[in-house]
Motif scaffolding. Structure first.
Motif, PDB file in Angstrom:
ATOM      1  N   MET A 160      41.418  53.477  47.484  1.00  0.00           N
ATOM      2  CA  MET A 160      41.222  52.122  46.999  1.00  0.00           C
ATOM      3  C   MET A 160      39.734  51.831  46.886  1.00  0.00           C
ATOM      4  N   ALA A 161      39.315  51.304  45.764  1.00  0.00           N
ATOM      5  CA  ALA A 161      37.923  50.960  45.516  1.00  0.00           C
ATOM      6  C   ALA A 161      37.915  49.981  44.357  1.00  0.00           C
ATOM      7  N   VAL A 162      36.716  49.591  43.919  1.00  0.00           N
ATOM      8  CA  VAL A 162      36.599  48.705  42.766  1.00  0.00           C
ATOM      9  C   VAL A 162      35.738  49.397  41.722  1.00  0.00           C
ATOM     10  N   TYR A 163      36.349  49.924  40.693  1.00  0.00           N
ATOM     11  CA  TYR A 163      35.658  50.521  39.566  1.00  0.00           C
ATOM     12  C   TYR A 163      35.575  49.527  38.405  1.00  0.00           C
ATOM     13  N   THR A 164      36.604  48.698  38.257  1.00  0.00           N
ATOM     14  CA  THR A 164      36.684  47.734  37.167  1.00  0.00           C
ATOM     15  C   THR A 164      36.679  46.331  37.748  1.00  0.00           C
ATOM     16  N   GLU A 165      35.712  45.532  37.345  1.00  0.00           N
ATOM     17  CA  GLU A 165      35.626  44.159  37.837  1.00  0.00           C
ATOM     18  C   GLU A 165      36.642  43.287  37.093  1.00  0.00           C
ATOM     19  N   VAL A 166      37.485  42.600  37.842  1.00  0.00           N
ATOM     20  CA  VAL A 166      38.504  41.719  37.283  1.00  0.00           C
ATOM     21  C   VAL A 166      38.125  40.280  37.619  1.00  0.00           C
ATOM     22  N   SER A 167      38.111  39.437  36.626  1.00  0.00           N
ATOM     23  CA  SER A 167      37.787  38.035  36.868  1.00  0.00           C
ATOM     24  C   SER A 167      39.009  37.305  37.403  1.00  0.00           C
ATOM     25  N   GLU A 168      38.745  36.161  38.028  1.00  0.00           N
ATOM     26  CA  GLU A 168      39.861  35.350  38.515  1.00  0.00           C
ATOM     27  C   GLU A 168      40.717  34.856  37.351  1.00  0.00           C
ATOM     28  N   ALA A 169      40.097  34.596  36.215  1.00  0.00           N
ATOM     29  CA  ALA A 169      40.863  34.136  35.053  1.00  0.00           C
ATOM     30  C   ALA A 169      41.840  35.213  34.587  1.00  0.00           C
ATOM     31  N   GLU A 170      41.374  36.457  34.546  1.00  0.00           N
ATOM     32  CA  GLU A 170      42.241  37.552  34.100  1.00  0.00           C
ATOM     33  C   GLU A 170      43.370  37.795  35.097  1.00  0.00           C
ATOM     34  N   ALA A 171      43.038  37.804  36.393  1.00  0.00           N
ATOM     35  CA  ALA A 171      44.073  38.004  37.404  1.00  0.00           C
ATOM     36  C   ALA A 171      45.052  36.837  37.415  1.00  0.00           C
ATOM     37  N   GLY A 172      44.541  35.621  37.266  1.00  0.00           N
ATOM     38  CA  GLY A 172      45.412  34.452  37.265  1.00  0.00           C
ATOM     39  C   GLY A 172      46.392  34.451  36.115  1.00  0.00           C
ATOM     40  N   ALA A 173      45.937  34.911  34.958  1.00  0.00           N
ATOM     41  CA  ALA A 173      46.831  34.968  33.799  1.00  0.00           C
ATOM     42  C   ALA A 173      47.984  35.936  34.047  1.00  0.00           C
ATOM     43  N   LEU A 174      47.695  37.072  34.690  1.00  0.00           N
ATOM     44  CA  LEU A 174      48.764  38.024  34.989  1.00  0.00           C
ATOM     45  C   LEU A 174      49.737  37.443  36.005  1.00  0.00           C
ATOM     46  N   MET A 175      49.227  36.785  37.012  1.00  0.00           N
ATOM     47  CA  MET A 175      50.114  36.198  38.021  1.00  0.00           C
ATOM     48  C   MET A 175      51.068  35.191  37.391  1.00  0.00           C
ATOM     49  N   ARG A 176      50.565  34.394  36.472  1.00  0.00           N
ATOM     50  CA  ARG A 176      51.434  33.419  35.806  1.00  0.00           C
ATOM     51  C   ARG A 176      52.475  34.118  34.941  1.00  0.00           C
ATOM     52  N   ALA A 177      52.067  35.210  34.268  1.00  0.00           N
ATOM     53  CA  ALA A 177      53.013  35.934  33.413  1.00  0.00           C
ATOM     54  C   ALA A 177      54.137  36.572  34.218  1.00  0.00           C
ATOM     55  N   LEU A 178      53.867  36.845  35.504  1.00  0.00           N
ATOM     56  CA  LEU A 178      54.880  37.443  36.367  1.00  0.00           C
ATOM     57  C   LEU A 178      55.662  36.398  37.159  1.00  0.00           C
ATOM     58  N   GLY A 179      55.334  35.137  36.944  1.00  0.00           N
ATOM     59  CA  GLY A 179      56.033  34.075  37.666  1.00  0.00           C
ATOM     60  C   GLY A 179      55.685  34.026  39.135  1.00  0.00           C
ATOM     61  N   LEU A 180      54.461  34.444  39.488  1.00  0.00           N
ATOM     62  CA  LEU A 180      54.061  34.525  40.891  1.00  0.00           C
ATOM     63  C   LEU A 180      53.204  33.348  41.337  1.00  0.00           C
ATOM     64  N   GLY A 181      53.071  32.336  40.496  1.00  0.00           N
ATOM     65  CA  GLY A 181      52.350  31.140  40.880  1.00  0.00           C
ATOM     66  C   GLY A 181      50.897  31.130  40.437  1.00  0.00           C
ATOM     67  N   THR A 182      50.136  30.213  41.020  1.00  0.00           N
ATOM     68  CA  THR A 182      48.735  30.001  40.667  1.00  0.00           C
ATOM     69  C   THR A 182      47.828  30.771  41.610  1.00  0.00           C
ATOM     70  N   LEU A 183      46.898  31.533  41.049  1.00  0.00           N
ATOM     71  CA  LEU A 183      45.968  32.315  41.858  1.00  0.00           C
ATOM     72  C   LEU A 183      45.075  31.395  42.677  1.00  0.00           C
ATOM     73  N   THR A 184      44.950  31.687  43.971  1.00  0.00           N
ATOM     74  CA  THR A 184      44.076  30.905  44.840  1.00  0.00           C
ATOM     75  C   THR A 184      42.887  31.709  45.352  1.00  0.00           C
TER      76      THR A 184
END
Length: 328
Positions: free
Chosen positions: A1-25
């Motif tokens: 586990m490491a971070v090679y690709t930086e993911v923004s909160e906006a990008e992660a939040g959009a995926l969470m909503r698409a999966l029905g997992l709620g709002t990213l906090t």
């Protein structure tokens, strides 16, 4: 586990909503490991792990993700990949549990409770042995097939690449052991070993425990992204080479070895061929991780969080397994 690709909160939040997992906090990168980009993602509905795959492509990933889904449905505690909401359009290359983030294949799984036990006792080893056997049996009817991508063909390809970084005694050891493993793999006893989908990387940091040190409760196996079809014995040997080893010397620990082996065989007894080849597979497991650690240490990829493992550890484990064979 490491971070090679930086993911923004906006990008992660959009995926969470698409999966029905709620709002990213919150979103936090995970240190450690070497293969993928990982984040802890919290939403108002739960705790999740977001993984972006840096080496595996969309075509390879269904094997791993659907194996985790299969095991979860058969009572093995593993992180379960989260599916798109019914009716969501599925882009080319994706499926219901395989997604895309920042142009990379991605998955979201539930975060397991508990923590890894980095100084396991006999009770932890017994729990791991029991659940590993159950995972092997649960995967017998898993229909997808993919070879262990870090198996013998990869060893044969990679050893010449890392040889320039070794001194003469190391070079002799790795060459001799690779020749031995090719000999073993060509034999009839090896061909008779039972096999199926295996974890192939079940180290201490890939298992979670709840409960207490005296009465640990195994709460999950995770990080199945080295999984592939291989012998069950190899998977068992890889596990023993981490859980039942003294980390400072590479020597086997008899009490933890017995606890893990006895618990495993109580669920799935070893065949005659497996008992015969356990010493060889213990050496194979050590060789595999010595090679991969040499590769990662001397030929690293860039990452914003990356702590390469010491290759010398599995050199010591291999030397110990040669000097004192692991017997069932």
């Amino acid at each position: 586990m490491a971070v090679y690709t930086e993911v923004s909160e906006a990008e992660a939040g959009a995926l969470m909503r698409a999966l029905g997992l709620g709002t990213l906090t919150s979103l936090r990168g995970i240190e450690g490991g070497i293969e993928n980009t990982n984040y802890f993602a919290s939403t108002d509905q739960g705790e999740w792990v977001l993984t972006l795959f840096e080496r595996l492509n969309h075509a390879q990933l269904p094997f791993y993700l659907h194996l985790m889904k299969h095991l979860a449905q058969h009572g093995v505690p593993v992180p379960e990949p989260q599916a798109k909401i019914d009716g969501t359009p599925i882009p080319p290359g994706e499926d219901d549990i395989l997604h895309t983030v920042c142009g990379k294949p991605a998955a979201v799984v539930n975060r397991l409770r508990g923590k890894s036990e980095l100084q396991p006792g006999v009770a932890h080893c017994a729990a791991v042995g029991d659940m590993l056997a159950r995972a092997h049996l649960a995967a017998r009817d898993y229909p997808l097939r993919q070879p262990n991508l870090r198996g013998l063909p990869w060893w044969n390809e990679t050893v010449p690449v890392v040889l320039p970084y070794l001194d003469a005694p190391q070079s002799a050891l790795i060459r001799t052991e690779l020749a031995y493993q090719n000999h073993i793999a060509a034999g009839s006893a090896y061909a008779a070993l039972p096999r199926g989908a295996v974890h192939a990387d079940l180290f201490r940091d890939n298992v979670m425990f709840a409960g207490t040190a005296e009465q640990p409760e195994l709460s999950g196996f995770f990080d199945y992204y080295f999984a592939g079809v291989d012998t069950w014995l190899f998977d068992l040997a890889v596990t023993l080479n981490d859980w039942a080893i003294d980390l400072s010397t590479g020597q086997g620990d008899p009490a933890r070895t017995a606890a893990l082996l006895n618990a495993y065989t109580a669920v799935r007894p070893l065949t005659d061929a497996e008992r015969r080849l356990l010493p060889a597979m213990a050496r194979a497991g050590a060789l595999r991780f010595w090679i991969s650690r040499l590769w990662d240490f001397h030929l690293p990829r860039e990452a914003s969080m990356l702590k390469p493992h010491d290759p010398g550890h599995f050199e010591r484990v291999l030397s110990a397994r040669v000097a004192e064979p692991l017997l069932p």
